[in-house]
Scaffold this motif. Structure first.
Motif, mmCIF file in Angstrom:
data_model
loop_
_atom_site.group_PDB
_atom_site.id
_atom_site.type_symbol
_atom_site.label_atom_id
_atom_site.label_comp_id
_atom_site.label_asym_id
_atom_site.label_seq_id
_atom_site.Cartn_x
_atom_site.Cartn_y
_atom_site.Cartn_z
ATOM 1 N N GLY A 211 0.814 -1.199 0.000
ATOM 2 C CA GLY A 211 0.000 0.000 0.000
ATOM 3 C C GLY A 211 0.852 1.255 0.000
ATOM 4 N N ALA A 212 0.199 2.389 -0.123
ATOM 5 C CA ALA A 212 0.919 3.649 -0.163
ATOM 6 C C ALA A 212 1.514 3.972 1.204
ATOM 7 C CB ALA A 212 -0.037 4.753 -0.586
ATOM 8 N N VAL A 213 2.754 4.410 1.209
ATOM 9 C CA VAL A 213 3.456 4.690 2.459
ATOM 10 C C VAL A 213 3.895 6.150 2.486
ATOM 11 C CG1 VAL A 213 5.429 4.125 3.912
ATOM 12 C CG2 VAL A 213 4.279 2.321 2.616
ATOM 13 N N VAL A 214 3.641 6.772 3.612
ATOM 14 C CA VAL A 214 4.058 8.154 3.831
ATOM 15 C C VAL A 214 4.959 8.189 5.055
ATOM 16 C CG1 VAL A 214 3.297 10.495 4.354
ATOM 17 C CG2 VAL A 214 1.952 9.061 2.806
ATOM 18 N N SER A 215 6.100 8.800 4.913
ATOM 19 C CA SER A 215 7.015 8.899 6.051
ATOM 20 C C SER A 215 7.113 10.348 6.506
ATOM 21 C CB SER A 215 8.404 8.378 5.673
ATOM 22 O OG SER A 215 9.029 9.258 4.760
ATOM 23 N N GLN A 216 7.456 10.500 7.763
ATOM 24 C CA GLN A 216 7.713 11.817 8.326
ATOM 25 C C GLN A 216 9.027 11.774 9.071
ATOM 26 O OE1 GLN A 216 3.298 12.868 9.731
ATOM 27 N NE2 GLN A 216 4.761 14.422 10.442
ATOM 28 N N HIS A 217 9.738 12.880 8.990
ATOM 29 C CA HIS A 217 11.000 12.967 9.701
ATOM 30 C C HIS A 217 11.210 14.369 10.218
ATOM 31 C CE1 HIS A 217 15.162 12.068 10.701
ATOM 32 N NE2 HIS A 217 15.460 13.246 10.204
ATOM 33 N N PRO A 218 11.578 14.538 11.472
ATOM 34 C CA PRO A 218 11.823 13.478 12.452
ATOM 35 C C PRO A 218 10.512 12.990 13.071
ATOM 36 C CG PRO A 218 12.188 15.611 13.448
ATOM 37 C CD PRO A 218 11.851 15.880 12.007
ATOM 38 N N SER A 219 10.582 11.936 13.824
ATOM 39 C CA SER A 219 9.388 11.434 14.506
ATOM 40 C C SER A 219 9.147 12.213 15.787
ATOM 41 C CB SER A 219 9.531 9.943 14.810
ATOM 42 O OG SER A 219 10.716 9.703 15.554
ATOM 43 N N TRP A 220 10.212 12.749 16.368
ATOM 44 C CA TRP A 220 10.040 13.624 17.510
ATOM 45 C C TRP A 220 11.208 14.594 17.549
ATOM 46 C CZ3 TRP A 220 13.897 13.539 21.150
ATOM 47 C CH2 TRP A 220 14.708 12.387 21.186
ATOM 48 N N VAL A 221 10.957 15.767 18.072
ATOM 49 C CA VAL A 221 11.992 16.782 18.163
ATOM 50 C C VAL A 221 11.722 17.668 19.364
ATOM 51 C CG1 VAL A 221 10.747 18.250 16.513
ATOM 52 C CG2 VAL A 221 13.170 18.649 16.920
ATOM 53 N N ILE A 222 12.806 17.997 20.040
ATOM 54 C CA ILE A 222 12.753 18.933 21.159
ATOM 55 C C ILE A 222 13.644 20.100 20.794
ATOM 56 C CG2 ILE A 222 13.217 19.279 23.609
ATOM 57 C CD1 ILE A 222 12.904 16.247 23.978
ATOM 58 N N CYS A 223 13.135 21.297 20.939
ATOM 59 C CA CYS A 223 13.934 22.462 20.576
ATOM 60 C C CYS A 223 13.724 23.575 21.587
ATOM 61 C CB CYS A 223 13.574 22.951 19.179
ATOM 62 S SG CYS A 223 11.934 23.679 19.046
ATOM 63 N N LYS A 224 14.607 24.531 21.528
ATOM 64 C CA LYS A 224 14.501 25.683 22.419
ATOM 65 C C LYS A 224 13.588 26.734 21.808
ATOM 66 C CE LYS A 224 19.078 25.204 24.547
ATOM 67 N NZ LYS A 224 20.386 25.876 24.785
ATOM 68 N N SER A 225 12.971 27.489 22.660
ATOM 69 C CA SER A 225 12.099 28.569 22.202
ATOM 70 C C SER A 225 12.893 29.548 21.336
ATOM 71 C CB SER A 225 11.519 29.288 23.426
ATOM 72 O OG SER A 225 10.568 30.231 23.043
ATOM 73 N N GLY A 226 12.288 29.937 20.222
ATOM 74 C CA GLY A 226 12.939 30.885 19.324
ATOM 75 C C GLY A 226 13.634 30.252 18.144
ATOM 76 N N THR A 227 13.851 28.959 18.188
ATOM 77 C CA THR A 227 14.496 28.273 17.069
ATOM 78 C C THR A 227 13.442 27.814 16.064
ATOM 79 O OG1 THR A 227 14.425 26.139 18.201
ATOM 80 C CG2 THR A 227 16.385 27.492 18.526
ATOM 81 N N SER A 228 13.918 27.421 14.892
ATOM 82 C CA SER A 228 13.026 26.928 13.838
ATOM 83 C C SER A 228 13.219 25.438 13.658
ATOM 84 C CB SER A 228 13.309 27.655 12.525
ATOM 85 O OG SER A 228 12.985 29.028 12.637
ATOM 86 N N VAL A 229 12.148 24.778 13.325
ATOM 87 C CA VAL A 229 12.168 23.326 13.163
ATOM 88 C C VAL A 229 11.536 22.968 11.829
ATOM 89 C CG1 VAL A 229 11.287 21.138 14.060
ATOM 90 C CG2 VAL A 229 12.013 22.938 15.644
ATOM 91 N N LYS A 230 12.194 22.089 11.095
ATOM 92 C CA LYS A 230 11.668 21.642 9.804
ATOM 93 C C LYS A 230 11.228 20.190 9.908
ATOM 94 C CE LYS A 230 13.565 22.710 5.792
ATOM 95 N NZ LYS A 230 14.480 22.732 4.633
ATOM 96 N N ILE A 231 10.031 19.919 9.420
ATOM 97 C CA ILE A 231 9.482 18.566 9.412
ATOM 98 C C ILE A 231 9.267 18.161 7.952
ATOM 99 C CG2 ILE A 231 7.581 17.084 10.141
ATOM 100 C CD1 ILE A 231 7.011 19.156 12.363
ATOM 101 N N GLU A 232 9.758 16.980 7.600
ATOM 102 C CA GLU A 232 9.618 16.495 6.234
ATOM 103 C C GLU A 232 8.524 15.446 6.126
ATOM 104 O OE1 GLU A 232 14.183 16.931 4.518
ATOM 105 O OE2 GLU A 232 13.282 14.954 4.820
ATOM 106 N N CYS A 233 7.820 15.486 5.028
ATOM 107 C CA CYS A 233 6.783 14.503 4.738
ATOM 108 C C CYS A 233 7.042 13.963 3.332
ATOM 109 C CB CYS A 233 5.408 15.154 4.818
ATOM 110 S SG CYS A 233 4.035 14.074 4.373
ATOM 111 N N ARG A 234 7.210 12.656 3.239
ATOM 112 C CA ARG A 234 7.516 12.050 1.944
ATOM 113 C C ARG A 234 6.533 10.938 1.602
ATOM 114 N NH1 ARG A 234 12.679 13.220 0.011
ATOM 115 N NH2 ARG A 234 14.047 14.240 1.542
ATOM 116 N N SER A 235 6.100 10.931 0.364
ATOM 117 C CA SER A 235 5.352 9.778 -0.140
ATOM 118 C C SER A 235 6.379 8.858 -0.784
ATOM 119 C CB SER A 235 4.294 10.221 -1.147
ATOM 120 O OG SER A 235 4.860 10.960 -2.211
#
Lengths: 112, 115
Positions: free
Chosen positions: B1-25
Motif C-alpha cells: 500500500g501507499a506509504v508516507v514517512s515523516q521525519h523526524p518522529s520527535w523533536v525537542i527544541c529551544k524557544s525561538g528556534t526553527s524546526v523543519k518537518i519532512e513529509c515524503r510519499s
C-alpha cells in the motif's frame, strides 16, 4: 455545512464484548465516509470506508454501513480484543472536495 | 500500500528556534499533501493544503509566516515552524493525497516539544 459527530469517549469494554461507536454526519450531496484508527504512538490508518448509501465497509472484523436515511456510519465489531485499544476517528469527504472533515475521535479501551 | 514517512518522529527544541518537518510519499506521487495538528485528546485540525509547485492554502487562523510549507516535488513537502514557542508544542501529521482512489495516506506524525 459539513460536520461529523462522534460519541464521546473513552469507551471501556471487556475483551470479547460487542462494540458500537456512533457516528452521525451532516453533509450536502453524497459524501464518502471513513473510519480511521490511531494506535498508541502511531499514525492514522484507514480502517474502512464507504462511498455510497447502503455500502458496508469492513476490515479486521470491524463493519460500518452508510445509512443515508439516518445520516449515520456507526462502527461495530462483534468481539473486541485488547489489541483493538486505540482512538477511532469518523470522517467524511464531501463529494465536491478531497479534504476530510473529522469527528472528535473516540478512545477505546479494552480490558483483558 | 501507499506509504508516507515523516521525519523526524520527535523533536525537542529551544524557544525561538526553527524546526523543519519532512513529509515524503515513498511509493507514489502526491500532487497534494495536507498538514494537520493534533492536540492531546483532540481531533485533527487541518492547518494547510499543499499543492506541488504552488503556494500552500492555509486554514483560517493558521499563521502562514509561522508555519512555512514548501511542496517542492511530487514526493516531498516540508513544514517549518519558525521561531517556535512552547504553545507550538503539538503532534504534527501530514497526509498525501492520491487521485487514484481519492484517498489520503497519513504519515506517522512528528511530536514537537518546544522548551
Amino acid at each position: 455545512g459539513n460536520s461529523v459527530t462522534q460519541m464521546e469517549g473513552p469507551v471501556t469494554l471487556s475483551e470479547e464484548a460487542f462494540l458500537t461507536i456512533n457516528c452521525t454526519y451532516t453533509a450536502t450531496g453524497y459524501p464518502s465516509l471513513f473510519w480511521y484508527v490511531q494506535y498508541p504512538g502511531e499514525g492514522l490508518q484507514l480502517l474502512l470506508k464507504a462511498t455510497k448509501a447502503d455500502d458496508k465497509g469492513s476490515n479486521k472484523g470491524f463493519e460500518a454501513t452508510y445509512r443515508k436515511e439516518t445520516t449515520s456510519f456507526h462502527l461495530e465489531k462483534g468481539s473486541v480484543q485488547v489489541s483493538d485499544s486505540a482512538v477511532y476517528f469518523c470522517a467524511l469527504r464531501p463529494d465536491s472536495n478531497y479534504q476530510l472533515i473529522w469527528g472528535a475521535g473516540t478512545k477505546l479501551i479494552i480490558k483483558p | 500500500g501507499a506509504v508516507v514517512s515523516q521525519h523526524p518522529s520527535w523533536v525537542i527544541c529551544k524557544s525561538g528556534t526553527s524546526v523543519k518537518i519532512e513529509c515524503r510519499s515513498l511509493d507514489f506521487q502526491a500532487t497534494t499533501m495536507f498538514w494537520y495538528r493534533q492536540f492531546p485528546k483532540q481531533s485533527l485540525m487541518l492547518m494547510a493544503t499543499s499543492n506541488e509547485g504552488s503556494k500552500a492554502t492555509y486554514e483560517q487562523g493558521v499563521e502562514k509566516d509561522k508555519f512555512l510549507i514548501n511542496h517542492a516535488s511530487l514526493t516531498l513537502s516540508t513544514l517549518t515552524v519558525t521561531s517556535a514557542h512552547p504553545e507550538d508544542s503539538s503532534f504534527y501529521i501530514c497526509s498525501a493525497f492520491t487521485r487514484e482512489g481519492w484517498e489520503q495516506f497519513f504519515g506517522p506524525g512528528t511530536r514537537l516539544t518546544v522548551l
